[in-house]
Write an enzyme that holds these catalytic residues in place. Structure first.
Site, PDB file in Angstrom:
ATOM      1  N   LYS A  89       0.863  -1.140   0.019  1.00  0.00           N
ATOM      2  CA  LYS A  89       0.095   0.111   0.048  1.00  0.00           C
ATOM      3  C   LYS A  89       0.786   1.294  -0.073  1.00  0.00           C
ATOM      4  O   LYS A  89       0.603   2.328  -0.725  1.00  0.00           O
ATOM      5  CB  LYS A  89      -0.842  -0.059   1.365  1.00  0.00           C
ATOM      6  CG  LYS A  89      -2.320  -0.270   0.980  1.00  0.00           C
ATOM      7  CD  LYS A  89      -3.122  -0.212   2.204  1.00  0.00           C
ATOM      8  CE  LYS A  89      -4.034  -1.392   2.430  1.00  0.00           C
ATOM      9  NZ  LYS A  89      -4.366  -1.922   3.579  1.00  0.00           N
ATOM     10  N   GLY A 105      -7.802  -7.946   3.215  1.00  0.00           N
ATOM     11  CA  GLY A 105      -8.785  -7.795   4.414  1.00  0.00           C
ATOM     12  C   GLY A 105      -7.882  -8.523   5.565  1.00  0.00           C
ATOM     13  O   GLY A 105      -8.662  -8.634   6.353  1.00  0.00           O
ATOM     14  N   ARG A 129      -2.501 -46.273 -17.200  1.00  0.00           N
ATOM     15  CA  ARG A 129      -2.185 -47.385 -16.213  1.00  0.00           C
ATOM     16  C   ARG A 129      -3.226 -48.461 -16.300  1.00  0.00           C
ATOM     17  O   ARG A 129      -4.608 -48.303 -16.398  1.00  0.00           O
ATOM     18  CB  ARG A 129      -2.765 -46.881 -14.795  1.00  0.00           C
ATOM     19  CG  ARG A 129      -1.743 -45.942 -14.222  1.00  0.00           C
ATOM     20  CD  ARG A 129      -2.300 -45.443 -12.874  1.00  0.00           C
ATOM     21  NE  ARG A 129      -1.225 -44.624 -12.229  1.00  0.00           N
ATOM     22  CZ  ARG A 129      -1.332 -43.397 -11.950  1.00  0.00           C
ATOM     23  NH1 ARG A 129      -2.130 -42.572 -12.647  1.00  0.00           N
ATOM     24  NH2 ARG A 129      -0.271 -42.634 -11.188  1.00  0.00           N
ATOM     25  N   ARG A 185       1.654 -48.532 -19.620  1.00  0.00           N
ATOM     26  CA  ARG A 185       2.500 -49.241 -18.685  1.00  0.00           C
ATOM     27  C   ARG A 185       1.733 -50.516 -18.248  1.00  0.00           C
ATOM     28  O   ARG A 185       0.616 -50.725 -18.250  1.00  0.00           O
ATOM     29  CB  ARG A 185       2.337 -48.295 -17.297  1.00  0.00           C
ATOM     30  CG  ARG A 185       3.159 -49.234 -16.153  1.00  0.00           C
ATOM     31  CD  ARG A 185       3.189 -48.324 -15.125  1.00  0.00           C
ATOM     32  NE  ARG A 185       1.885 -48.445 -14.227  1.00  0.00           N
ATOM     33  CZ  ARG A 185       1.407 -47.669 -13.165  1.00  0.00           C
ATOM     34  NH1 ARG A 185       2.291 -46.964 -12.537  1.00  0.00           N
ATOM     35  NH2 ARG A 185       0.380 -47.935 -12.686  1.00  0.00           N
ATOM     36  N   GLU A 207      11.548 -45.361 -10.563  1.00  0.00           N
ATOM     37  CA  GLU A 207      10.672 -45.000  -9.230  1.00  0.00           C
ATOM     38  C   GLU A 207      11.536 -45.752  -7.792  1.00  0.00           C
ATOM     39  O   GLU A 207      10.540 -45.600  -7.044  1.00  0.00           O
ATOM     40  CB  GLU A 207       9.325 -45.538  -9.539  1.00  0.00           C
ATOM     41  CG  GLU A 207       8.701 -46.809 -10.032  1.00  0.00           C
ATOM     42  CD  GLU A 207       7.318 -46.772 -10.328  1.00  0.00           C
ATOM     43  OE1 GLU A 207       6.511 -45.991 -10.108  1.00  0.00           O
ATOM     44  OE2 GLU A 207       6.970 -47.721 -11.260  1.00  0.00           O
ATOM     45  N   GLY A 233       8.387 -42.056 -12.204  1.00  0.00           N
ATOM     46  CA  GLY A 233       7.465 -42.269 -11.235  1.00  0.00           C
ATOM     47  C   GLY A 233       7.463 -41.557  -9.929  1.00  0.00           C
ATOM     48  O   GLY A 233       7.960 -42.384  -9.182  1.00  0.00           O
ATOM     49  N   THR A 234       7.202 -40.284  -9.942  1.00  0.00           N
ATOM     50  CA  THR A 234       7.808 -39.512  -8.650  1.00  0.00           C
ATOM     51  C   THR A 234       6.969 -39.677  -7.535  1.00  0.00           C
ATOM     52  O   THR A 234       7.163 -39.466  -6.446  1.00  0.00           O
ATOM     53  CB  THR A 234       7.907 -38.362  -8.952  1.00  0.00           C
ATOM     54  OG1 THR A 234       6.851 -37.666  -9.717  1.00  0.00           O
ATOM     55  CG2 THR A 234       9.119 -37.768  -9.812  1.00  0.00           C
ATOM     56  N   ASN A 235       5.592 -40.493  -7.751  1.00  0.00           N
ATOM     57  CA  ASN A 235       5.040 -40.913  -6.706  1.00  0.00           C
ATOM     58  C   ASN A 235       5.630 -41.868  -5.771  1.00  0.00           C
ATOM     59  O   ASN A 235       5.978 -41.867  -4.615  1.00  0.00           O
ATOM     60  CB  ASN A 235       3.508 -41.390  -7.065  1.00  0.00           C
ATOM     61  CG  ASN A 235       2.988 -40.350  -7.844  1.00  0.00           C
ATOM     62  OD1 ASN A 235       2.847 -39.338  -7.630  1.00  0.00           O
ATOM     63  ND2 ASN A 235       1.921 -40.680  -8.622  1.00  0.00           N
ATOM     64  N   ASP A 236       6.084 -42.974  -6.435  1.00  0.00           N
ATOM     65  CA  ASP A 236       6.811 -44.129  -5.878  1.00  0.00           C
ATOM     66  C   ASP A 236       8.032 -43.654  -5.634  1.00  0.00           C
ATOM     67  O   ASP A 236       8.817 -44.010  -4.335  1.00  0.00           O
ATOM     68  CB  ASP A 236       6.932 -45.313  -6.714  1.00  0.00           C
ATOM     69  CG  ASP A 236       5.548 -46.218  -6.529  1.00  0.00           C
ATOM     70  OD1 ASP A 236       5.329 -46.318  -5.289  1.00  0.00           O
ATOM     71  OD2 ASP A 236       4.760 -46.739  -7.413  1.00  0.00           O
ATOM     72  N   CYS A 252       5.844 -38.718 -14.884  1.00  0.00           N
ATOM     73  CA  CYS A 252       4.432 -39.261 -14.946  1.00  0.00           C
ATOM     74  C   CYS A 252       3.831 -39.198 -13.539  1.00  0.00           C
ATOM     75  O   CYS A 252       2.691 -39.643 -13.289  1.00  0.00           O
ATOM     76  CB  CYS A 252       4.103 -40.636 -15.755  1.00  0.00           C
ATOM     77  SG  CYS A 252       4.956 -41.949 -14.970  1.00  0.00           S
TER      78      CYS A 252
HETATM   79  C1  PEP Z   1       4.464 -43.247  -9.691  1.00  0.00           C
HETATM   80  O1  PEP Z   1       4.621 -44.104  -8.944  1.00  0.00           O
HETATM   81  O2  PEP Z   1       4.837 -41.952  -9.754  1.00  0.00           O
HETATM   82  C2  PEP Z   1       3.536 -43.590 -10.661  1.00  0.00           C
HETATM   83  C3  PEP Z   1       3.007 -42.773 -11.909  1.00  0.00           C
HETATM   84  O3  PEP Z   1       2.866 -44.575 -10.644  1.00  0.00           O
HETATM   85  P1  PEP Z   1       1.842 -45.044  -9.784  1.00  0.00           P
HETATM   86  O4  PEP Z   1       1.272 -43.763  -9.342  1.00  0.00           O
HETATM   87  O5  PEP Z   1       0.731 -45.904 -10.562  1.00  0.00           O
HETATM   88  O6  PEP Z   1       2.255 -45.866  -8.820  1.00  0.00           O
HETATM   89 MG    MG Z   2       4.708 -46.082  -9.406  1.00  0.00          MG
END
Ligand code: PEP
Ligand code: MG
Length: 907
Positions: free
Chosen positions: A28, A107, A582, A638, A778, A799-802, A865
């Site tokens: 401001k 606010g 998948r 996959r 992964e 596979g960045t989740n795993d 992915c």
């Molecule tokens: C992962 O592991 O990032 C992935 C894409 O595979 P999923 O989530 O199916 O294990």
């Molecule tokens: Mg995976």
């Protein structure tokens, strides 16, 4: 050594600071300085810098040396500029005191108006304005605001004094109105207001134990401290947490001469956006309220006039306002959100700030695209780049929110202001705390409030949408909801809320807590029950923006899609390939699951093959559908990944079934023998497959190595489908992906087997297709040995989740609820690593794997992915480490296109 400067003056066409000094002057303050320098009619004042606030927090509430002297000096300057003096009983200077953090926090912080009033100075104000009613009105507002903002404290804190809260004063005001037999504030005459002031002061003394502070300098000190303190209030902290704003920035204090919009009919006040904040159309948007102060507009107590009507009523002022608005927009190169006041026919600009945080995503996109095309953001490509950089992924996300299905026959039960777009369905809750707890229990909720205040902010994030009874397009609820991209219907006066019994009524319709409603923040409608919604649509401006973004980005944007319909949506959104299909999701479909279960439970190789032969046509047809949709683009499929028990009923359910049938069988003399045996077989199979650690167990490539028939069937289905569509003329690019490898040999052995299957399928189809064969990375070992793996793989997909799960060693399924979010709250982790890629750990491994993989296989195609593929910060990282593409869910594709362009443009 020269003294540290803490106070900056602005006024009379010149300011000591500028917009560049945001960190010190706050948003401001920097704008006030900048506007003054631009020659706009800004009431003069001074800014106490954020450095003083930071000092205050580092030194237990003490001011730094020199601050008080600098304030005094600047106050004198201000008095001179205004020709008035603070505390002067003849011609008193009144000031506003506002907070202003370096980052926009709409606010959140508190404002005090009319500071400097007391029983003596009010005489001067009456004399100057010749308006006793106005003066007492200003006085009663000041006492109420000062008590509420400066001294009432925060709920749950030791300094909390609920008796000094605003609503207690409003109750006293209402009492006087009742006694006078009037309903509107404006109908209370000077005598009445005098009575209100006297009751306010009496109440204050009783509640606080001392007289209301009458010394203006003491008032100023109190107010300054209150602004500093409000930086650390629970609600400010909560807002910062949601918006990831650092805690140590501090706030500036803006002290500015008051101008009055409530001195008579030639006065007024308003809030405008330089463009329509809902649609982005190039017209002023907002409201004007005659004979009023700013807070009246926001509170929505009286009906204000849409700004376009002001054009007819006050054409000269309107033109002047329009000119200032255009100048500000051109200067700041963004939609502006401007507060102004008209005092005795003279226009003052009180505040301007970017309107971007509180306009809809649609408006922001349209405005910046239009501005780029009109050359307001720079010439040609430079302007387009600027537009792309200004528009944030959240804006695009908002546009991609669901809308009410136009074919739905539902009739609204009420209509309010369309304050933030999108449709939301949920069960009704009436308090922010209930929103939090119900959402935690997995419910979708709509938060319904009479109006919202900053105290309610923590209820916004867990709610699907917000509905309020009072307020409008610039109300607190509207601003916060739009900023967060939550659908909101505000100011729905037809509903009458009864907080005590947790219900609201519209005529004889009663909606209780827990009942389902639908709100349409795009139109402002409220519906009973669940109304069907449709997925959002791309506007022309969004398409244009994304095409500009595409021309700037290097990173490809692919999608995770399991079905042709998802692939179609993603392709329409601009996906350039499928990065992850998948296949096991297809196994879960009702008609297929029993076949999958037969296959898993088969006792002989023949039995298993029979089941697989039945599955193959399903899979082949799925792939045919996807290949057709993705004509000309790569499709990564996959092979089966999850542990097989996921396709069977849960163990405890089976146990119950066996007990049930066993008892029934006993009771009815063996009638249920067949069912019992079936359940017992299933239970035995599930027990034989049980693992202590299924996520680290028989899944991914391991399944294919132990039970190769499944993946052989899948590859046969993929290659057969590809050959068949190729014969139709489809340009098909299948890529076969093996999940969860840790050692290159896992890939090698699998590949050798599958290449044979592919060859056979092509021979059967009497045609060939080019296909790639690659793997997911992964497991840390796969990343660490990427050079070896790349010799066997045509592509990597992270596979960045795993990978996050295995690098951190924390469960992707349980950690968030158990401890991970606490880690984030405590600052142990900055962000949830399952949402935003952990660059220092997981990221380091990715970077290394990309480099090493490309060393042995320069043609290696590399993508991501995991869920991170749709997260802007993670996308930036993927760009930086040179991935070929990110793959994300279909609705994230447009966001990823923009984020990828940002990454390139910020390089
Ligand atoms: C992962 O592991 O990032 C992935 C894409 O595979 P999923 O989530 O199916 O294990
Ligand atoms: Mg995976």
């Amino acid at each position: 050594m020269s003294e540290q400067k803490y106070v900056y003056f602005f006024g009379e066409g010149k300011a000591e600071g500028s917009a560049e000094m945001r960190d010190e002057l706050g948003g401001k303050g920097a704008n006030l300085a900048e506007m003054t320098n631009l020659g706009l009619p800004v009431p003069p004042g001074y800014i106490v810098s954020t450095k003083a606030c930071a000092y205050y927090y580092q030194h237990d509430g003490k001011y730094p040396d020199g601050l008080e002297e600098q304030v005094e000096e600047n106050l004198t300057k201000l008095e001179k500029a205004m020709g008035k003096k603070l505390g002067d009983p003849e011609n008193p200077l009144l000031v506003s005191v506002r907070s202003g953090a370096p980052v926009s926090m709409p606010g959140m912080m508190d404002t005090i108006l009319n500071l400097g009033l007391n029983d003596e100075t009010i005489k001067g104000l009456i004399k100057q304005t010749k308006n006793e009613r106005f003066a007492y009105d200003a006085y009663r507002r000041f006492i109420m605001m000062f008590s509420d903002v400066v001294l009432a404290g925060d709920e749950g804190r030791p300094n909390y004094r609920p008796e000094l809260k605003r609503h207690r004063f409003e109750e006293l005001f209402d009492e006087v109105k009742k006694e006078k037999g009037v309903s509107l504030d404006t109908d209370v005459d000077a005598e009445g207001l005098k009575e209100v002031v006297s009751r306010f002061k009496e109440h204050f003394k009783k509640a606080y134990g001392e007289e209301f502070p009458s010394d203006p300098r003491e008032q100023l000190r109190f107010a300054t401290n209150a602004v500093f303190e409000s930086w650390n209030s629970p609600r400010a902290n909560s807002f910062r947490k949601i918006k990831s704003i650092p805690d140590n920035l501090g706030t500036a204090v803006n002290v500015q001469a008051m101008v009055f919009g409530n001195m008579g009919d030639d006065c007024g006040t308003g809030v405008i956006f330089t463009r329509d904040a809902i649609t982005g159309d190039n017209v002023l948007y907002g409201n004007y309220l005659g004979n009023a102060q700013g807070e009246d507009v926001v509170a929505g107590i009286r009906q204000s006039m849409p700004i376009l009507e002001m054009k007819a009523v006050m054409p000269v002022l309107y033109d002047e306002l329009q000119e200032h608005a255009q100048r500000l927009e051109k200067h700041y190169r963004a939609i502006q959100d401007i507060e102004f006041t008209v005092e005795k026919g003279r226009l003052f600009i009180l505040q301007t700030r970017s309107g971007v945080p509180t306009a809809t995503g649609r408006a922001v996109i349209k405005a910046f695209v239009d501005m780029a095309e009109d050359g307001l953001l720079g010439k040609g490509e430079a302007g387009r780049q600027q537009a792309v950089l200004e528009i944030q992924p959240d804006h695009v996300d908002q546009l991609l929110h669901p809308q009410i299905d136009p074919k739905a026959k539902a009739k609204p039960i009420a209509k309010g202001v369309n304050a933030s777009p999108g449709a939301a369905v949920g069960t009704v809750v009436f308090t922010p705390d209930d929103a939090v707890s119900e959402a935690k229990a997995g419910k979708n909720v709509i938060l319904v409030r009479p109006e919202t205040t900053p105290d309610d902010v923590h209820g916004f994030a867990p709610a699907q949408g917000i509905l309020t009874q009072i307020g409008g397009a610039t109300s607190h609820a509207a601003l916060v909801a739009r900023g967060m991209g939550k659908p909101c219907v505000a100011g729905c006066g037809q509903i009458s809320i009864d907080l005590a019994s947790k219900k609201f009524t519209i005529g004889d319709i009663v909606v209780k807590e827990g009942d389902t409603i639908t709100i349409d923040g795009t139109k402002g409608n409220v519906y009973l029950g669940k109304v069907p919604t449709i997925p959002p649509e791309m506007t022309d401006e969004l398409k244009k923006l994304l095409s500009w973004a595409d021309s700037f980005r290097r990173l490809g944007v692919w999608t995770n899609a399991d079905y042709p319909r998802d692939a179609k949506v993603a392709r329409d959104f601009g996906a350039e390939g499928i990065g992850l299909c998948r296949t096991e999701h297809m196994f879960m479909e009702t008609e297929r699951l029993p076949v999958v279960q037969d296959m898993i439970l088969a006792k002989t190789a023949e039995e298993r093959q029979t089941a697989l032969d039945r599955l193959l046509p399903f899979q082949r047809d799925d792939f045919i559908g996807i290949f057709r949709v993705m004509d000309g683009l790569p499709v990564i499929i996959r092979l089966i990944d999850p542990p097989l028990h996921e396709f069977l009923p849960a163990h405890d359910k089976l146990l119950k079934d066996v007990t049930k049938f066993s008892m029934a069988n006993h009771q009815f003399g063996g009638v249920f023998a067949e069912e019992l045996k079936e359940k017992e077989d299933m239970l035995r199979a599930v027990e034989s497959m049980r693992e202590m650690n299924p996520m680290l167990g028989l899944r991914g490539c391991r399944l294919g190595l132990v039970m190769p028939e499944i993946i052989e069937m899948q590859v046969r289905a993929i290659i057969t489908a590809a050959c068949m569509v190729k014969k139709e003329g489809v340009d098909v690019h299948p890529e076969i992906m093996i999940p969860l490898i840790g050692h290159v040999n896992e890939l090698k052995v699998t590949k050798d087997k599958l290449v044979e299957v592919a060859k056979q399928a092509m021979e059967e189809q009497k045609t060939t297709v080019d296909y790639k064969f690659g793997t997911m990375i992964e497991i840390p070992r796969a990343a660490l040995t990427a050079d070896d793996v790349a010799e066997v793989a045509d592509f990597f997909s992270f596979g960045t989740n795993d990978l996050t799960q295995t690098v951190f060693g924390i469960s992707r399924d349980d950690a968030e609820g158990k401890f991970l979010m606490r880690y984030v709250e405590q600052g142990i982790l900055e962000r949830n690593p399952f949402q935003t890629l952990d660059r220092d750990g997981v990221g380091k491994l990715i970077k290394m794997a990309v480099e090493n993989g490309r060393k042995t296989n320069p043609k290696l195609e590399v993508g991501i992915c995991g869920e991170h593929g749709g997260d802007p910060s993670s996308i930036e990282f993927c760009h930086q480490v040179g991935l070929n593409y990110v793959s994300c869910s279909p609705f994230r594709v447009p966001i990823a296109r923009l984020a990828a362009a940002h990454a390139r443009l910020k390089e």
